[in-house]
Design a protein around this motif. Structure first.
Motif, PDB file in Angstrom:
ATOM      1  N   ASP A   1       0.824  -1.219   0.000  1.00 16.55           N
ATOM      2  CA  ASP A   1       0.000   0.000   0.000  1.00 16.55           C
ATOM      3  C   ASP A   1       0.854   1.264   0.000  1.00 16.55           C
ATOM      4  O   ASP A   1       0.311   2.377  -0.029  1.00 16.55           O
ATOM      5  CB  ASP A   1      -0.909   0.030   1.229  1.00 16.55           C
ATOM      6  CG  ASP A   1      -2.009  -1.019   1.165  1.00 16.55           C
ATOM      7  OD1 ASP A   1      -2.160  -1.669   0.107  1.00 16.55           O
ATOM      8  OD2 ASP A   1      -2.715  -1.195   2.174  1.00 16.55           O
ATOM      9  N   ARG A   2       2.178   1.092   0.087  1.00 16.70           N
ATOM     10  CA  ARG A   2       3.128   2.207   0.203  1.00 16.70           C
ATOM     11  C   ARG A   2       2.768   3.092   1.389  1.00 16.70           C
ATOM     12  O   ARG A   2       2.712   4.314   1.322  1.00 16.70           O
ATOM     13  CB  ARG A   2       3.205   3.000  -1.107  1.00 16.70           C
ATOM     14  CG  ARG A   2       3.917   2.215  -2.205  1.00 16.70           C
ATOM     15  CD  ARG A   2       3.875   2.863  -3.552  1.00 16.70           C
ATOM     16  NE  ARG A   2       4.570   4.152  -3.568  1.00 16.70           N
ATOM     17  CZ  ARG A   2       4.695   4.907  -4.652  1.00 16.70           C
ATOM     18  NH1 ARG A   2       4.172   4.497  -5.794  1.00 16.70           N
ATOM     19  NH2 ARG A   2       5.333   6.050  -4.613  1.00 16.70           N
ATOM     20  N   SER A   3       2.533   2.407   2.513  1.00 17.46           N
ATOM     21  CA  SER A   3       2.214   3.070   3.769  1.00 17.46           C
ATOM     22  C   SER A   3       3.278   2.685   4.792  1.00 17.46           C
ATOM     23  O   SER A   3       4.360   2.229   4.432  1.00 17.46           O
ATOM     24  CB  SER A   3       0.815   2.659   4.227  1.00 17.46           C
ATOM     25  OG  SER A   3       0.440   3.368   5.383  1.00 17.46           O
ATOM     26  N   SER A   4       2.978   2.850   6.087  1.00 19.18           N
ATOM     27  CA  SER A   4       3.948   2.582   7.144  1.00 19.18           C
ATOM     28  C   SER A   4       3.333   1.728   8.231  1.00 19.18           C
ATOM     29  O   SER A   4       2.165   1.903   8.587  1.00 19.18           O
ATOM     30  CB  SER A   4       4.461   3.889   7.754  1.00 19.18           C
ATOM     31  OG  SER A   4       5.227   3.625   8.914  1.00 19.18           O
ATOM     32  N   VAL A   5       4.128   0.819   8.778  1.00 15.55           N
ATOM     33  CA  VAL A   5       3.654  -0.035   9.861  1.00 15.55           C
ATOM     34  C   VAL A   5       3.554   0.738  11.175  1.00 15.55           C
ATOM     35  O   VAL A   5       2.949   0.271  12.132  1.00 15.55           O
ATOM     36  CB  VAL A   5       4.574  -1.268  10.014  1.00 15.55           C
ATOM     37  CG1 VAL A   5       5.872  -0.890  10.712  1.00 15.55           C
ATOM     38  CG2 VAL A   5       3.872  -2.404  10.736  1.00 15.55           C
ATOM     39  N   PHE A   6       4.123   1.939  11.226  1.00 13.91           N
ATOM     40  CA  PHE A   6       4.143   2.701  12.474  1.00 13.91           C
ATOM     41  C   PHE A   6       2.939   3.618  12.642  1.00 13.91           C
ATOM     42  O   PHE A   6       2.753   4.207  13.681  1.00 13.91           O
ATOM     43  CB  PHE A   6       5.434   3.518  12.575  1.00 13.91           C
ATOM     44  CG  PHE A   6       6.665   2.667  12.616  1.00 13.91           C
ATOM     45  CD1 PHE A   6       6.965   1.908  13.733  1.00 13.91           C
ATOM     46  CD2 PHE A   6       7.509   2.604  11.525  1.00 13.91           C
ATOM     47  CE1 PHE A   6       8.093   1.107  13.768  1.00 13.91           C
ATOM     48  CE2 PHE A   6       8.641   1.810  11.554  1.00 13.91           C
ATOM     49  CZ  PHE A   6       8.928   1.059  12.668  1.00 13.91           C
ATOM     50  N   GLY A   7       2.109   3.761  11.628  1.00 11.23           N
ATOM     51  CA  GLY A   7       0.924   4.596  11.753  1.00 11.23           C
ATOM     52  C   GLY A   7      -0.322   3.770  12.039  1.00 11.23           C
ATOM     53  O   GLY A   7      -0.264   2.699  12.648  1.00 11.23           O
ATOM     54  N   ALA A   8      -1.454   4.260  11.549  1.00 11.30           N
ATOM     55  CA  ALA A   8      -2.727   3.564  11.763  1.00 11.30           C
ATOM     56  C   ALA A   8      -2.990   2.497  10.709  1.00 11.30           C
ATOM     57  O   ALA A   8      -3.917   1.698  10.847  1.00 11.30           O
ATOM     58  CB  ALA A   8      -3.867   4.576  11.757  1.00 11.30           C
ATOM     59  N   ALA A   9      -2.171   2.469   9.643  1.00  8.78           N
ATOM     60  CA  ALA A   9      -2.443   1.579   8.510  1.00  8.78           C
ATOM     61  C   ALA A   9      -2.549   0.095   8.878  1.00  8.78           C
ATOM     62  O   ALA A   9      -3.432  -0.589   8.353  1.00  8.78           O
ATOM     63  CB  ALA A   9      -1.382   1.781   7.439  1.00  8.78           C
ATOM     64  N   PRO A  10      -1.681  -0.452   9.755  1.00  5.61           N
ATOM     65  CA  PRO A  10      -1.774  -1.891  10.027  1.00  5.61           C
ATOM     66  C   PRO A  10      -3.136  -2.339  10.529  1.00  5.61           C
ATOM     67  O   PRO A  10      -3.604  -3.429  10.187  1.00  5.61           O
ATOM     68  CB  PRO A  10      -0.688  -2.104  11.094  1.00  5.61           C
ATOM     69  CG  PRO A  10       0.284  -1.017  10.879  1.00  5.61           C
ATOM     70  CD  PRO A  10      -0.539   0.156  10.448  1.00  5.61           C
ATOM     71  N   ARG A  11      -3.791  -1.523  11.346  1.00  3.17           N
ATOM     72  CA  ARG A  11      -5.102  -1.902  11.871  1.00  3.17           C
ATOM     73  C   ARG A  11      -6.160  -1.942  10.760  1.00  3.17           C
ATOM     74  O   ARG A  11      -7.202  -2.558  10.914  1.00  3.17           O
ATOM     75  CB  ARG A  11      -5.535  -0.925  12.960  1.00  3.17           C
ATOM     76  CG  ARG A  11      -4.884  -1.154  14.318  1.00  3.17           C
ATOM     77  CD  ARG A  11      -5.319  -2.501  14.904  1.00  3.17           C
ATOM     78  NE  ARG A  11      -4.980  -2.615  16.313  1.00  3.17           N
ATOM     79  CZ  ARG A  11      -5.855  -2.487  17.301  1.00  3.17           C
ATOM     80  NH1 ARG A  11      -7.120  -2.227  17.035  1.00  3.17           N
ATOM     81  NH2 ARG A  11      -5.467  -2.615  18.554  1.00  3.17           N
ATOM     82  N   GLY A  12      -5.893  -1.258   9.657  1.00  8.21           N
ATOM     83  CA  GLY A  12      -6.837  -1.250   8.546  1.00  8.21           C
ATOM     84  C   GLY A  12      -6.687  -2.432   7.618  1.00  8.21           C
ATOM     85  O   GLY A  12      -7.452  -2.569   6.655  1.00  8.21           O
ATOM     86  N   ILE A  13      -5.701  -3.287   7.859  1.00  6.86           N
ATOM     87  CA  ILE A  13      -5.452  -4.472   7.032  1.00  6.86           C
ATOM     88  C   ILE A  13      -5.692  -5.686   7.918  1.00  6.86           C
ATOM     89  O   ILE A  13      -4.858  -6.039   8.751  1.00  6.86           O
ATOM     90  CB  ILE A  13      -4.013  -4.472   6.487  1.00  6.86           C
ATOM     91  CG1 ILE A  13      -3.761  -3.208   5.658  1.00  6.86           C
ATOM     92  CG2 ILE A  13      -3.766  -5.727   5.661  1.00  6.86           C
ATOM     93  CD1 ILE A  13      -2.313  -2.960   5.343  1.00  6.86           C
ATOM     94  N   GLU A  14      -6.832  -6.306   7.748  1.00  7.05           N
ATOM     95  CA  GLU A  14      -7.226  -7.377   8.663  1.00  7.05           C
ATOM     96  C   GLU A  14      -6.745  -8.739   8.190  1.00  7.05           C
ATOM     97  O   GLU A  14      -6.926  -9.107   7.025  1.00  7.05           O
ATOM     98  CB  GLU A  14      -8.747  -7.402   8.806  1.00  7.05           C
ATOM     99  CG  GLU A  14      -9.244  -8.407   9.838  1.00  7.05           C
ATOM    100  CD  GLU A  14     -10.751  -8.446   9.946  1.00  7.05           C
ATOM    101  OE1 GLU A  14     -11.257  -9.169  10.811  1.00  7.05           O
ATOM    102  OE2 GLU A  14     -11.416  -7.740   9.158  1.00  7.05           O
ATOM    103  N   ILE A  15      -6.117  -9.481   9.101  1.00  9.11           N
ATOM    104  CA  ILE A  15      -5.743 -10.867   8.840  1.00  9.11           C
ATOM    105  C   ILE A  15      -6.948 -11.744   9.171  1.00  9.11           C
ATOM    106  O   ILE A  15      -7.413 -11.784  10.312  1.00  9.11           O
ATOM    107  CB  ILE A  15      -4.527 -11.292   9.689  1.00  9.11           C
ATOM    108  CG1 ILE A  15      -3.294 -10.448   9.320  1.00  9.11           C
ATOM    109  CG2 ILE A  15      -4.225 -12.777   9.491  1.00  9.11           C
ATOM    110  CD1 ILE A  15      -2.070 -10.740  10.181  1.00  9.11           C
TER     111      ILE A  15
END
Length: 214
Positions: free
Chosen positions: A169-183
């Motif tokens: 997604d060309r984002s960062s694991v340190f922001g809010a992005a990880p919570r928006g990608i659900e496993i």
């Protein structure tokens, strides 16, 4: 839930879902890659401790690009975009429709190429304790229930999946992005949204590949 990940052979180019992927032990990458003037400028600006891993990643990426597009190594460049993500150039020009991702640990390095946004990430099982400490940031309660917090391989694989997904997604694991990608599942891996994913065991690390359809 089965979280026994298949092993991937180092040094070979593997194909999955339209992507080309290679992983190698850093000790096997002995030769420095031929660097362009622009690449030498980038590596020269890095702190000394970062230069070796940067060179290892570019050596592997250049090898992969050369095999996929049949370009001589001196013509291949890997330079950072404004957001830090790697961009492939051949003969000084960006290659349209070719996406690259690179990852490295202290022992391994990986690179992936795909015609769609791609992310690759390595996470050593020895980093499971660190992942556990920051798990509440990256994972939702339902994900933690799915993954479990006492299984180093599952934790490392889940973290690699999140990292690979935010890279795609060309984002960062340190922001809010990880919570928006659900496993949704780990073995085999399944992510929410228009994403395809796979996880392999590479030595003492877990290697995740994520393809994100635009």
């Amino acid at each position: 839930m089965d979280t026994t990940f298949r092993r991937i052979a180092p040094g070979d180019v593997h194909r999955w879902g339209g992507a080309a992927l290679i992983v190698a032990r850093r000790t096997d990458l002995l030769a420095a890659p031929p660097l362009s003037v622009a690449e030498r400028r980038v590596v020269g600006a890095l702190p000394a401790w970062r230069q070796a891993e940067w060179l290892a990643g570019r050596l592997l990426a250049k090898r992969l690009v050369g095999q996929v597009v049949s370009a001589p190594a001196p013509q291949v460049e890997v330079l950072p975009r404004a957001d830090g993500s790697p961009c492939v150039l051949v003969g000084g020009s960006p290659v349209p429709g070719l996406h690259l991702s690179i990852s490295h640990t202290t022992r391994h390095v990986a690179a992936a190429l795909a015609p769609e946004p791609v992310g690759v990430d390595l996470c050593e099982t020895g980093s499971a304790a660190t992942v556990r400490r920051v798990a509440d940031h990256a994972f939702s309660p339902s994900e933690l229930s799915l993954i479990g917090t006492r299984r180093p391989e599952a934790l490392a694989g889940a973290w690699a999946l999140k990292e690979a997904a935010v890279k795609a997604d060309r984002s960062s694991v340190f922001g809010a992005a990880p919570r928006g990608i659900e496993i949704l599942a780990l073995g085999p891996p399944l992510l929410a949204g228009r994403r395809r994913a796979m996880v392999w065991r590479a030595g003492d690390a877990l290697l995740a590949l994520v393809l994100a359809r635009p």
